[in-house]
Motif scaffolding. Structure first.
Motif, PDB file in Angstrom:
ATOM      1  N   ALA A   1       3.332   7.164  -3.413  1.00 35.30           N
ATOM      2  CA  ALA A   1       2.485   6.222  -2.662  1.00 35.30           C
ATOM      3  C   ALA A   1       1.132   6.153  -3.208  1.00 35.30           C
ATOM      4  O   ALA A   1       0.357   5.266  -3.550  1.00 35.30           O
ATOM      5  CB  ALA A   1       2.144   6.688  -1.200  1.00 35.30           C
ATOM      6  N   ASP A   2       0.649   7.308  -3.857  1.00 40.69           N
ATOM      7  CA  ASP A   2      -0.621   7.602  -4.945  1.00 40.69           C
ATOM      8  C   ASP A   2      -0.593   6.335  -6.048  1.00 40.69           C
ATOM      9  O   ASP A   2      -1.617   5.862  -6.380  1.00 40.69           O
ATOM     10  CB  ASP A   2      -0.767   8.929  -5.333  1.00 40.69           C
ATOM     11  N   GLU A   3       0.705   6.192  -6.592  1.00 42.84           N
ATOM     12  CA  GLU A   3       0.935   5.398  -7.602  1.00 42.84           C
ATOM     13  C   GLU A   3       0.745   4.005  -7.424  1.00 42.84           C
ATOM     14  O   GLU A   3       0.084   3.032  -8.099  1.00 42.84           O
ATOM     15  CB  GLU A   3       2.272   5.578  -8.054  1.00 42.84           C
TER      16      GLU A   3
ATOM     17  N   SER B   1       0.869  -1.269  -0.040  1.00 35.69           N
ATOM     18  CA  SER B   1       0.059   0.054  -0.087  1.00 35.69           C
ATOM     19  C   SER B   1       0.857   1.330  -0.128  1.00 35.69           C
ATOM     20  O   SER B   1       2.029   1.063   0.313  1.00 35.69           O
ATOM     21  CB  SER B   1      -0.853   0.013   1.185  1.00 35.69           C
ATOM     22  N   GLY B   2       0.365   2.237  -0.543  1.00 35.73           N
ATOM     23  CA  GLY B   2       0.915   3.610  -0.335  1.00 35.73           C
ATOM     24  C   GLY B   2       1.327   4.007   1.110  1.00 35.73           C
ATOM     25  O   GLY B   2       2.344   4.414   1.235  1.00 35.73           O
ATOM     26  N   LYS B   3       0.425   3.891   2.048  1.00 35.68           N
ATOM     27  CA  LYS B   3       0.729   3.932   3.576  1.00 35.68           C
ATOM     28  C   LYS B   3       1.981   3.484   3.741  1.00 35.68           C
ATOM     29  O   LYS B   3       2.913   3.740   4.609  1.00 35.68           O
ATOM     30  CB  LYS B   3      -0.358   3.755   4.179  1.00 35.68           C
TER      31      LYS B   3
ATOM     32  N   GLN C   1       4.734  11.245  -1.736  1.00 31.13           N
ATOM     33  CA  GLN C   1       3.360  11.141  -1.604  1.00 31.13           C
ATOM     34  C   GLN C   1       2.926  10.577  -3.185  1.00 31.13           C
ATOM     35  O   GLN C   1       1.766   9.751  -3.393  1.00 31.13           O
ATOM     36  CB  GLN C   1       2.590  12.206  -1.297  1.00 31.13           C
ATOM     37  N   ASP C   2       3.551  10.999  -4.212  1.00 33.34           N
ATOM     38  CA  ASP C   2       3.271  10.746  -5.593  1.00 33.34           C
ATOM     39  C   ASP C   2       3.498   9.346  -5.688  1.00 33.34           C
ATOM     40  O   ASP C   2       2.724   8.592  -6.503  1.00 33.34           O
ATOM     41  CB  ASP C   2       4.171  11.585  -6.277  1.00 33.34           C
TER      42      ASP C   2
ATOM     43  N   ASP D   1      -1.161   2.852  -4.698  1.00 36.63           N
ATOM     44  CA  ASP D   1      -2.309   2.599  -4.377  1.00 36.63           C
ATOM     45  C   ASP D   1      -3.295   2.631  -5.764  1.00 36.63           C
ATOM     46  O   ASP D   1      -4.497   1.927  -5.775  1.00 36.63           O
ATOM     47  CB  ASP D   1      -3.012   3.694  -3.596  1.00 36.63           C
ATOM     48  N   LYS D   2      -2.873   3.240  -6.845  1.00 40.68           N
ATOM     49  CA  LYS D   2      -3.769   3.375  -8.201  1.00 40.68           C
ATOM     50  C   LYS D   2      -3.562   1.986  -8.715  1.00 40.68           C
ATOM     51  O   LYS D   2      -4.528   1.524  -9.242  1.00 40.68           O
ATOM     52  CB  LYS D   2      -3.196   4.566  -8.804  1.00 40.68           C
TER      53      LYS D   2
ATOM     54  N   GLU E   1       6.720  15.506  -0.897  1.00 41.60           N
ATOM     55  CA  GLU E   1       5.784  15.564  -2.183  1.00 41.60           C
ATOM     56  C   GLU E   1       5.989  14.420  -3.037  1.00 41.60           C
ATOM     57  O   GLU E   1       5.210  13.773  -3.508  1.00 41.60           O
ATOM     58  CB  GLU E   1       6.043  16.768  -3.157  1.00 41.60           C
TER      59      GLU E   1
END
Length: 259
Positions: A130-132, A94-96, A127-128, A134-135, A124
């Motif tokens: 992590a978002d990738e 996971s991103g977390k 976080q990018d 999760d996506k 920043e």
């Protein structure tokens, strides 16, 4: 990005109806024939059981013609245990988890302006990433992060290239003698081969020795006197397909004519 397979295995009864050319036939560097292209270990295990084979792991370097047989395996490739050559913590699910295991470059309450700016830029970018994760990640997959790049892999796979020079695959292998008899048995054909010498065998059908095109007119299929009635297994397969039941794929036909 790799896609995870959810195939649970074909089942023995279904596998008995499968020809070898439904998968990929390949060869080891020792010239032995192997079957690859399975979607799961269960499927390979069912296939091996149905056709008198074993499940092995094979490897080869890029450019190598044949696969190197690494021996028996009792599971698929666990890619979470792979050496990815990456200094990043993995696997990530996971991103977390990625954020929790990727600390900021500077810690403390007395950071100067440059350190704060560097932390902000790092956060920043983190976080990018992590978002990738999760996506794109799905159940049964994990992420590897190297140099800011995210790659998603299945936890388990039947084939993997290590992004260096090595390829790995799990498939089935067994001597042709065992495979021939297993195919006959699986397809309810009352025929079997017995080893006599070297690469030649004697073919039996209904307990009668078969030398050629017909039981009552025994003759060598290829009409080569030096075979002395011991026909190679590919000739047996051609005979079975033509005169008893079409159960062997084209790869078993050596081109000999039984006319």
């Amino acid at each position: 990005m790799a896609q995870v397979s959810t195939h649970e295995g074909a089942g023995l009864n279904a596998v008995k109806e499968i020809y070898f050319d439904n998968y990929d036939t390949t060869y080891t560097d020792k010239g032995r024939q192997a079957v690859i292209g399975f979607e799961s270990y269960n499927e390979a295990q069912d296939y091996a059981e149905a056709f008198g084979m074993e499940v092995h792991i094979f490897s080869r370097r890029d450019g190598q013609q044949g696969w190197t047989d690494k021996g028996l395996t009792f599971e698929d490739l666990d890619l979470t245990q792979w050496d990815w050559g990456c200094d990043s913590f993995f696997p990530y699910y996971s991103g977390k988890q990625y954020i929790d295991n990727t600390p900021l470059p500077h810690e403390g309450d007395d950071l100067d302006d440059d350190e704060i700016e560097e932390n902000n830029a790092f956060a920043e970018e983190r976080q990018d990433i992590a978002d990738e994760i999760d996506k794109y990640i799905h159940k049964g997959e994990f992420a590897v992060v190297c140099c800011g790049n995210v790659d998603i892999y299945p936890e388990h796979s039947m084939h993997h290239h290590d992004d260096d020079v090595h390829d790995y695959v799990i498939g089935c292998i067994g001597n042709t003698f065992d495979r021939f008899n297993a195919i006959c048995k699986a397809n309810n054909v009352d025929a079997h081969a017995e080893e006599e010498c070297g690469d030649y065998y004697t073919l039996y059908a209904s307990d009668e020795i078969i030398y050629g095109v017909a039981e009552d007119e025994p003759q060598n299929i290829c009409e080569e006197e030096d075979l002395q009635g011991y026909l190679a297994l590919d000739m047996f397969a051609s005979y079975i397909n033509t005169h008893i039941k079409d159960i062997f794929p084209a790869e078993w036909n050596d081109g000999c004519s039984d006319e």
